[in-house]
Scaffold this motif. Sequence first.
Motif, PDB file in Angstrom:
ATOM      1  N   ASN A  45      -3.972  -0.385  25.082  1.00 26.25           N
ATOM      2  CA  ASN A  45      -3.183   0.521  25.327  1.00 26.25           C
ATOM      3  C   ASN A  45      -2.265   1.421  24.549  1.00 26.25           C
ATOM      4  O   ASN A  45      -0.897   0.685  24.549  1.00 26.25           O
ATOM      5  CB  ASN A  45      -3.150   0.779  26.633  1.00 26.25           C
ATOM      6  N   VAL A  46      -2.483   2.363  23.644  1.00 25.34           N
ATOM      7  CA  VAL A  46      -1.261   2.980  23.085  1.00 25.34           C
ATOM      8  C   VAL A  46       0.254   3.108  22.959  1.00 25.34           C
ATOM      9  O   VAL A  46       1.072   2.309  22.384  1.00 25.34           O
ATOM     10  CB  VAL A  46      -1.855   4.056  21.548  1.00 25.34           C
ATOM     11  N   ALA A  47      -0.222   3.425  24.033  1.00 28.10           N
ATOM     12  CA  ALA A  47       1.612   4.329  24.807  1.00 28.10           C
ATOM     13  C   ALA A  47       1.982   3.412  24.644  1.00 28.10           C
ATOM     14  O   ALA A  47       3.556   2.953  24.849  1.00 28.10           O
ATOM     15  CB  ALA A  47       1.316   5.272  26.072  1.00 28.10           C
ATOM     16  N   ARG A  54       1.852  -0.184  23.773  1.00 31.27           N
ATOM     17  CA  ARG A  54       2.261  -0.338  22.104  1.00 31.27           C
ATOM     18  C   ARG A  54       2.961   0.066  21.783  1.00 31.27           C
ATOM     19  O   ARG A  54       4.427  -0.938  21.272  1.00 31.27           O
ATOM     20  CB  ARG A  54       1.199  -1.354  21.844  1.00 31.27           C
ATOM     21  N   SER A  55       3.782   1.245  22.103  1.00 26.19           N
ATOM     22  CA  SER A  55       5.173   1.702  21.766  1.00 26.19           C
ATOM     23  C   SER A  55       5.983   1.382  22.439  1.00 26.19           C
ATOM     24  O   SER A  55       6.830   1.448  21.524  1.00 26.19           O
ATOM     25  CB  SER A  55       4.646   3.416  21.756  1.00 26.19           C
ATOM     26  N   ARG A  84       6.148   0.943  17.954  1.00 30.13           N
ATOM     27  CA  ARG A  84       5.660   1.923  16.426  1.00 30.13           C
ATOM     28  C   ARG A  84       4.229   1.792  17.203  1.00 30.13           C
ATOM     29  O   ARG A  84       3.850   1.112  17.992  1.00 30.13           O
ATOM     30  CB  ARG A  84       5.382   1.250  15.265  1.00 30.13           C
ATOM     31  N   ASN A  85       3.538   3.043  17.372  1.00 28.30           N
ATOM     32  CA  ASN A  85       2.016   3.470  17.893  1.00 28.30           C
ATOM     33  C   ASN A  85       1.270   3.650  16.886  1.00 28.30           C
ATOM     34  O   ASN A  85       0.449   4.403  17.107  1.00 28.30           O
ATOM     35  CB  ASN A  85       2.658   5.368  18.571  1.00 28.30           C
ATOM     36  N   ASP A 139       6.106   7.776  15.269  1.00 28.34           N
ATOM     37  CA  ASP A 139       6.593   7.088  14.273  1.00 28.34           C
ATOM     38  C   ASP A 139       7.379   7.707  13.350  1.00 28.34           C
ATOM     39  O   ASP A 139       8.529   7.230  13.289  1.00 28.34           O
ATOM     40  CB  ASP A 139       5.950   6.218  13.405  1.00 28.34           C
ATOM     41  N   ARG A 143      11.853   2.441  14.201  1.00 29.12           N
ATOM     42  CA  ARG A 143      11.622   1.700  15.091  1.00 29.12           C
ATOM     43  C   ARG A 143      11.848   0.587  15.722  1.00 29.12           C
ATOM     44  O   ARG A 143      12.313  -0.068  16.733  1.00 29.12           O
ATOM     45  CB  ARG A 143       9.919   1.258  15.481  1.00 29.12           C
TER      46      ARG A 143
END
Length: 317
Positions: free
Chosen positions: A42-44, A46-47, A52-53, A118, A306
């Motif tokens: 899940n990119v969101a 992880r961000s 960072r995404n 980013d 970040r």
Amino acid sequence: MAGVSQTMVSLVLNGRAASAGVTEETQKRVRDIIEELGYVPNVAARSLRGGRNGILGVHTFEPVFPVVLGDYYHDFLVGIEEQAIRMGQDLLLFASTQSEDGTRSIYGRGTNRLVLADGSVMLGMRTNDEELTRLAGEGYPFVFIGKRDVAGVAFPYVTADYEGATAGAVQLLHDHGHRRLGYLGLIHRIVPLDLRLRGFEHGMASLGADGTTPWLLDPTRLTSEWVADRLAEGITAFLVESIDLVDPFVAAVAGLGLEVPSDLSVVLLDVAPKDSVANGWSRIGLPRREQGPAERHAASAAARWRDLRRPFRDRRM
């Protein structure tokens, strides 16, 4: 399913397993299970967790996306895409910043839209100095393609060596016997044009040559009479600053029964479209595709930014 801890899976996903001493056999087992399950991080999430995404933004203060292959910005965007592929990053074009009147604003909706990425690559001729000052003050990482001067603010940019290339053109004309050169520029100035002019002045000064006074004028003032006056003053070659001056210059020269380059030597200091008569002239090319990979600088700065937030020349003659 892989018989390992959540931490071990995280190390494999983030490419840090080898440095953590995880055997290749274990890494392969985890990757095989990931493939079997069709798991996608899940990119969101992880961000939020890691800061960072893997997304880099592309922002302009004006519409620049090419509609034809000959578009001025096409090669810049190709270079950006190629660099994103090399870095394994996704690109996000910020189009939602455009308002109904066609202008674009980073803060048009009250917040900084660019934080979805980013870091961002900026390009285009228009700028909003107030927004760039605010953006730099927030510490958001961005890099401009092309030099931009904003009073009191320094931010990174990647640009062609306009000054050095123009000085080289002056030297080349001098080597071919020209001693009085005419510099033809636009009356409305931007930084790249000023750098070309500076290169001309420096090139002439280094040669100790005459004729260093440039002419900056509106294209409508380019008449046959104007060109005739310059030739009467002993000008034997022109450096034409912008493609916007080419057609009126050609018309003015033709009115005197002359042609470029057979009767008059000219160097164009700009990019010529494929259908332009200036393609037959000596000219300085702009390495647009090579400038596109500027995004690696934005990505590097984004990583540092970040992490800090985590606690909460081509030339052709």
